[in-house]
Structures are given as structure tokens and as C-alpha cells.
Scaffold this active site. Structure first.
Site, short mmCIF file in Angstrom:
data_model
loop_
_atom_site.label_atom_id
_atom_site.label_comp_id
_atom_site.label_asym_id
_atom_site.label_seq_id
_atom_site.Cartn_x
_atom_site.Cartn_y
_atom_site.Cartn_z
N ARG A 276 61.50 19.71 15.90
CA ARG A 276 60.30 19.04 15.41
C ARG A 276 59.23 19.14 16.50
O ARG A 276 59.28 18.43 17.49
CB ARG A 276 60.62 17.57 15.09
CG ARG A 276 59.61 16.91 14.17
CD ARG A 276 59.83 15.40 14.15
NE ARG A 276 59.39 14.84 15.40
CZ ARG A 276 59.98 13.82 16.03
NH1 ARG A 276 61.02 13.24 15.52
NH2 ARG A 276 59.50 13.37 17.19
N HIS A 280 57.07 12.40 14.99
CA HIS A 280 57.76 12.13 13.71
C HIS A 280 56.75 12.03 12.57
O HIS A 280 56.91 12.66 11.53
CB HIS A 280 58.55 10.83 13.85
CG HIS A 280 59.18 10.37 12.57
ND1 HIS A 280 60.26 11.01 12.00
CD2 HIS A 280 58.87 9.34 11.74
CE1 HIS A 280 60.59 10.39 10.87
NE2 HIS A 280 59.76 9.38 10.69
N TYR A 289 59.61 9.48 24.31
CA TYR A 289 61.06 9.72 24.35
C TYR A 289 61.45 11.18 24.59
O TYR A 289 62.63 11.52 24.58
CB TYR A 289 61.73 9.21 23.07
CG TYR A 289 61.12 9.72 21.78
CD1 TYR A 289 61.48 10.95 21.25
CD2 TYR A 289 60.15 8.97 21.10
CE1 TYR A 289 60.93 11.42 20.08
CE2 TYR A 289 59.59 9.41 19.92
CZ TYR A 289 59.97 10.65 19.40
OH TYR A 289 59.41 11.11 18.25
C1 LIG Z 1 68.01 4.50 4.59
C2 LIG Z 1 66.96 4.61 5.64
N1 LIG Z 1 67.18 4.11 6.87
C3 LIG Z 1 66.22 4.19 7.82
C4 LIG Z 1 65.01 4.77 7.53
C5 LIG Z 1 63.93 4.85 8.60
N2 LIG Z 1 63.72 6.23 9.01
C6 LIG Z 1 62.71 6.97 8.50
S1 LIG Z 1 62.70 8.52 9.08
C7 LIG Z 1 64.04 8.23 10.05
C8 LIG Z 1 64.60 9.34 10.90
C9 LIG Z 1 65.22 10.41 10.09
O1 LIG Z 1 65.60 11.48 10.88
P1 LIG Z 1 66.18 12.81 10.28
O2 LIG Z 1 67.10 12.53 9.16
O3 LIG Z 1 66.72 13.60 11.42
O4 LIG Z 1 64.91 13.54 9.64
P2 LIG Z 1 63.54 13.99 10.31
O5 LIG Z 1 62.59 12.82 10.20
O6 LIG Z 1 63.81 14.38 11.72
O7 LIG Z 1 63.06 15.13 9.48
C10 LIG Z 1 64.48 6.92 9.91
C11 LIG Z 1 65.63 6.34 10.64
C12 LIG Z 1 64.81 5.28 6.23
N3 LIG Z 1 63.69 5.87 5.88
N4 LIG Z 1 65.81 5.19 5.30
#
Ligand SMILES: Cc1ncc(C[n+]2csc(CCOP(=O)(O)OP(=O)(O)O)c2C)c(N)n1
Length: 385
Positions: A276, A280, A289
Site C-alpha cells: 500500500r 490507508h 507507523y
Molecule cells: C469487521 C471489521 N473490523 C474492523 C474494521 C476496521 N477496519 C477498516 S479497514 C481495516 C484494515 C483492513 O486491512 P486489510 O484487510 O489488510 O485491507 P487493506 O485496508 O490493507 O486493503 C480495519 C481493521 C472493519 N472495517 N470491519
């Protein structure tokens, strides 16, 4: 042995033996980061470089995808859009997903997969409406065989399994491709989706876009499995890992997994290694971080530059192509710009209108309170003056 007609005893995975479930020893790569074609690697399948026309098509899609990310970033900074989860540098995974699916197949994307959604034919404004915050979804999933971009992590994996299972029961040759991030693999829904898919031999492929972070949580704090692709073994489905910034390798690996699913070979799990490059979302400060040095290491691995170099060196990308692709990307960017620069006046009552077909008493009460506040001309509670 089983009496259930849908549960298949593979007897060592259709005669291949257990090792067949393991991913290749290294992520599949067909074009090196510097743009040179790789000599055949020792992978579990004989993956071949896609033909020139396919790679040129893929390159155009990457150019458009990159322009979409740049344009969206600019519009967020200008306050024209509430939030944008950028996929700058990860576009190859989404482009390959679109290219490997038929229009009759289904794609189940996440919030970071706007480029893939556009590639399915969703119009730019339909794709951006929900990110702008003025409509609940923006497009009809059935019109494009594309699920809505889900924010609750991993829920879309279950939707994909359900749709693919239904297609199988109907005797259709539809397959579903579900995208998720590395962080989403820690969710219970990930486990439930993969387990059901394997037990019922569902025609679905799970693509993990491992971009190394779940917001601020690095992969090492997410999983200590040998790789995320190894998780497939525990469910009894084949796993594979691929360089997620190599469009050629993605097309080969995903294409193989999807065709196996279509031919009745069951589900599989693919892990794509990518990064990425941006925060985010615009609400995140990634410098808190991770170091600039770490990010810089991924710049030379960019999927767009890699394919550009390969095509140019092979004499397949001329100045006229470059100009044509840039012009096509500019048309998409302008459509997004024009759309988001147009003022809309969403009705605040719509917040409650489409939650349930029969609104709950609580929703009715909240809608009533909002209407009263608005008619009295009062600022909404919590609104800044
Ligand atoms: C069930 C749930 N738990 C927590 C969140 C909060 N949250 C949003 S994005 C994220 C990180 C997700 O990371 P990843 O799956 O690696 O995808 P990326 O954002 O890196 O594409 C989190 C914890 C959420 N959206 N849904």
C-alpha cells in the site's frame, strides 16, 4: 464417504496428493521488477506469459487505474469527496481480476477496489457516489454482477461463496472472485467462507491482496503462518502465491484458479504480494507507523512501470499507444472531476429510508427528530458552527 450429494471425497485432492494444496515455494513472477521476462520458474503449475495483446490491454487498464487513483486523491484533498482508500501501486491485482472474469461471473470487492469496480463497467459516478457520501451504494450489483464495496471486513467473502454456491446448484458455469486484504484473513468470516467453500466444493476464488498492512498493523502482527496462501491447506483447497505487482503473473495464476473453479475443480486461495504505497485513507497518517525508507523500497517494483518497461523493450508499446491510453485515462478522470464538482443536495431523510423495508421504531424516532430539527432550522447535534 458421504451421503451428501454436494460433498465430494477428493481422495488426496483429486488424485494429486496433499502437496497439491501447498503454494509454490516462491511467489509466481513472470516479469521481473526491471521489466525483463523471467525464465521459467519452478512453480506448481506451468504458468505462461500472456500474449502481447492481453498485456497491452492490461497496460491500458493500469494507466487508467493509476489516473483514477491520482484523480481521487486530488478530489479528496479539495474536499470534494469524504474518503478515498487509495490503491495506488496495487492496481495490478484489480486489473487482473477484471480481465480474468467473464461478465457473467461475479466480483466481490472491498472498499479499496474502485479500480476493479470501474473495470466491471460501473460508471465513474456510480462508483464514486458512496465515497462522496451522498448515496447508499451507487450501483445495482445485479446490473454488473459486482458486489458493493464492503467496509465490514471479509463479509464479501461469504457473499461470494453464497452466489457461487447458488450458481452451482443451478447448473450454471458462473464463478465468483472475492477480494480481501491481509488484515481480513484474521476475521471469522474469512474462516467460515473458506471452510464452507471447500466442504461444498464451491466455484469461488479468494484473492488476498497482501499489501503488508491493516491500517497501522503490519503483517507480522497479523499472522505468523508461513504465508497467507498456506492457510488454504487447512481448509483442503489449493493455495498459490504470486507477485501482486506483476500483471502477467497475476493473469496466469488467477486465470488458472478461475478456470479450475469453472471446470468443477472447486475453490482456491491466491495470495498476491503487493504494497500500500499511500496511507490507508486520507484520514490516516502512515508516517506514524512506517518509514519513508520502507516505502521507497517498493517504488521500483511499481506494476505500471514494470509492464511499461517490458512492453517498450519488446517493441510492443509505441508513442501512439501511450498517447491513446493517456487520453482514455484523462476522459475517465474528467468524468470523475466533473461529477464530483457538481453540487448535490441529498435529502437527509434518505439516511433512514433504505435501511429496512419496514423501518424499526428506533429509526422512525430518529427520522422524526431529524425532521423536527431541520424544520426548526436548528444546527444538527454535533455539527460545527
Ligand atoms: C469487521 C471489521 N473490523 C474492523 C474494521 C476496521 N477496519 C477498516 S479497514 C481495516 C484494515 C483492513 O486491512 P486489510 O484487510 O489488510 O485491507 P487493506 O485496508 O490493507 O486493503 C480495519 C481493521 C472493519 N472495517 N470491519
Amino acid at each position: 464417504m458421504t451421503n451428501h450429494p454436494e460433498i465430494v471425497d477428493h481422495g488426496g485432492y483429486a488424485g494429486h496428493g496433499e502437496d497439491y494444496l501447498l503454494p509454490s515455494d516462491a511467489p509466481v513472477q513472470l516479469i521481473a521488477p526491471e521489466g525483463a521476462p523471467m525464465t521459467a520458474g519452478d512453480y506448481k503449475e506451468p504458468y505462461a506469459l500472456p500474449d502481447d495483446a492481453t498485456l497491452l490491454d492490461g497496460y491500458e487498464r493500469l494507466v487508467i487505474g493509476r489516473r483514477v487513483n491520482e484523480q481521487a486523491g486530488a478530489l479528496v484533498r479539495q474536499g470534494r469527496m469524504a474518503v478515498y482508500p487509495s490503491s495506488y501501486g496495487q492496481e495490478a491485482c484489480q486489473v487482473a481480476s477484471d480481465m480474468c472474469l467473464r461478465s457473467s461471473d461475479w466480483l466481490f470487492p472491498t472498499y479499496r477496489d474502485t479500480v476493479a469496480i470501474l473495470g466491471r463497467g460501473v460508471t465513474p459516478m456510480e462508483a464514486f457516489e458512496s465515497l462522496r457520501g451522498d448515496w447508499h451504494s451507487g450501483f445495482d450489483p445485479h446490473q454488473y454482477n459486482t458486489g458493493l464495496p464492503t467496509t465490514p471486513l471479509a463479509t464479501q467473502l461469504l457473499h461470494a461463496v453464497g452466489v457461487a454456491h447458488a450458481a452451482k446448484l443451478r447448473g450454471e458455469d458462473t464463478v465468483a472472485l472475492a477480494l480481501c486484504g491481509d488484515g481480513a484473513t484474521s476475521e471469522g468470516d474469512f474462516h467460515e467462507a473458506l471452510n464452507f467453500a471447500a466442504v461444498f466444493h464451491v466455484p469461488v476464488v479468494f484473492l488476498i491482496q497482501n499489501n503488508q498492512y491493516a491500517i497501522s498493523v503490519p503483517l507480522i502482527h497479523q499472522s505468523v503462518a508461513p504465508s497467507l496462501a498456506h492457510k488454504a491447506v487447512g481448509y483442503g483447497m489449493p493455495g498459490e502465491r504470486v507477485d501482486g505487482n506483476d500483471l502477467a503473473a497475476l493473469l496466469a495464476v488467477l486465470g488458472h484458479a478461475l478456470e479450475r473453479a469453472r471446470d468443477g475443480g472447486g475453490p482456491s486461495l491466491v495470495e498476491a504480494h503487493t504494497y500500500r504505497m499511500e496511507a490507508h485513507t486520507n484520514a490516516d497518517d502512515a508516517t506514524r507507523y512506517r518509514s519513508a525508507e520502507e516505502v521507497a523500497q517498493w517504488v521500483p517494483k511499481d506494476p505500471l512501470l514494470r509492464l511499461q518497461k517490458y512492453l517498450s523493450d519488446a517493441g510492443l508499446l509505441g508513442a501512439a499507444d501511450t498517447e491513446r491510453f493517456a487520453a482514455a485515462a484523462e476522459v475517465v478522470a474528467k468524468t470523475i472531476r466533473d461529477g464530483l464538482n457538481t453540487e448535490t443536495s441529498p435529502d437527509p431523510a434518505d439516511l433512514f429510508a433504505y435501511v429496512y423495508s419496514e423501518p424499526t421504531p428506533q429509526l422512525r424516532e430518529q427520522a422524526f427528530m431529524l425532521a423536527e430539527e431541520l424544520s426548526a432550522g436548528q444546527p444538527l447535534e454535533g455539527a460545527q458552527s
